[in-house]
Design a protein around this motif. Structure first.
Motif: not given
Lengths: 114, 109
Positions: A37, A42-43, A45, A48, A90, A97, A101-107, A110
């Motif tokens: 990011q 935008g984010l 990819l 994957y 991220f 895949e 389905d919703t994607q869940y992100f790590g913190p 940086r």
């Protein structure tokens, strides 16, 4: 562990050095993703993985590699870092895949490459 | 090419209503996601629309028009904690998420 963890939280790296960003999830999700990011964009990819043992290239894969030896871990390696790889990275996961389905992100990690 | 457009920044007043628009152009379409991202944090899921119409979830609602390639996120009874970036993302024919750059929402007292 609950959800997705990433390490390190932040890193300053000299250009030309090798670096591995770690990502671990405990949700038993099949699919995992790496995004970068950047401000104003935008984010995007990078790579994957649909399931353990398989990986694929995303929109901006050059300079990065990944592996998926097991369900939980999805490390991202910069073989020889360059300043343009300065970004926030991220990791995300989803149940499967190729689905809605919703994607869940790590913190996030940086990364600054000097 | 594939593209997501959303405003860069919006300002609204605490207690008011704000609508954040998103237009998309993708090769195929399998749904539209909205995520919230507070500064320095990870994106978190808000909503998913695949059929035309309005989906309401508490103070947040999301609308989709597939024929117009258009979605909006409606936030009611704004609170200071709603100050964040709101990311629109469309799922293309390969089930890859195409992300917008995000709309930074500033809430003023």
């Amino acid at each position: 562990i609950a959800g997705i963890t990433q390490a390190p939280t932040s890193q300053i790296l000299a250009a030309g050095r090798r670096m591995t960003l770690r990502c671990t999830q405990d949700m038993r999700h099949n699919a995992m993703y790496w995004y970068r990011q950047d401000l104003g964009l935008g984010l995007r990819l990078i790579h994957y993985s649909n399931t353990a043992g398989t990986t694929g290239k995303g929109e901006v894969p050059d300079g990065y590699s990944v592996s998926r030896a097991n369900t939980d871990d999805f490390p991202l390696t910069l073989a020889s870092a360059v300043p343009s790889q300065t970004s926030v990275y991220f990791c995300a996961s989803s149940d499967s895949e190729g689905s809605t389905d919703t994607q869940y992100f790590g913190p996030g990690t940086r990364l600054t490459v000097l | 090419g594939q593209n997501i457009d959303q405003p860069t920044e919006m300002t609204a007043t605490e207690g008011a209503i704000v609508q954040i628009n998103c237009t998309y152009q993708t090769s195929g379409f399998n749904g539209l996601f909205w995520y919230q991202q507070h500064a320095g944090e990870a994106p978190t899921f808000l909503s998913y629309n695949v059929l035309d119409g309005l989906e309401e979830k508490g103070r947040f609602s999301s609308f989709l028009s597939r024929s117009k390639g258009y979605s909006y996120l409606l936030l009611k009874e704004l609170q200071m904690k709603d100050s964040a970036s709101y990311l629109c993302a469309a799922l293309d024919s390969n089930y890859q998420l195409i992300w917008g750059a995000g709309t930074k929402l500033i809430i003023k007292p």
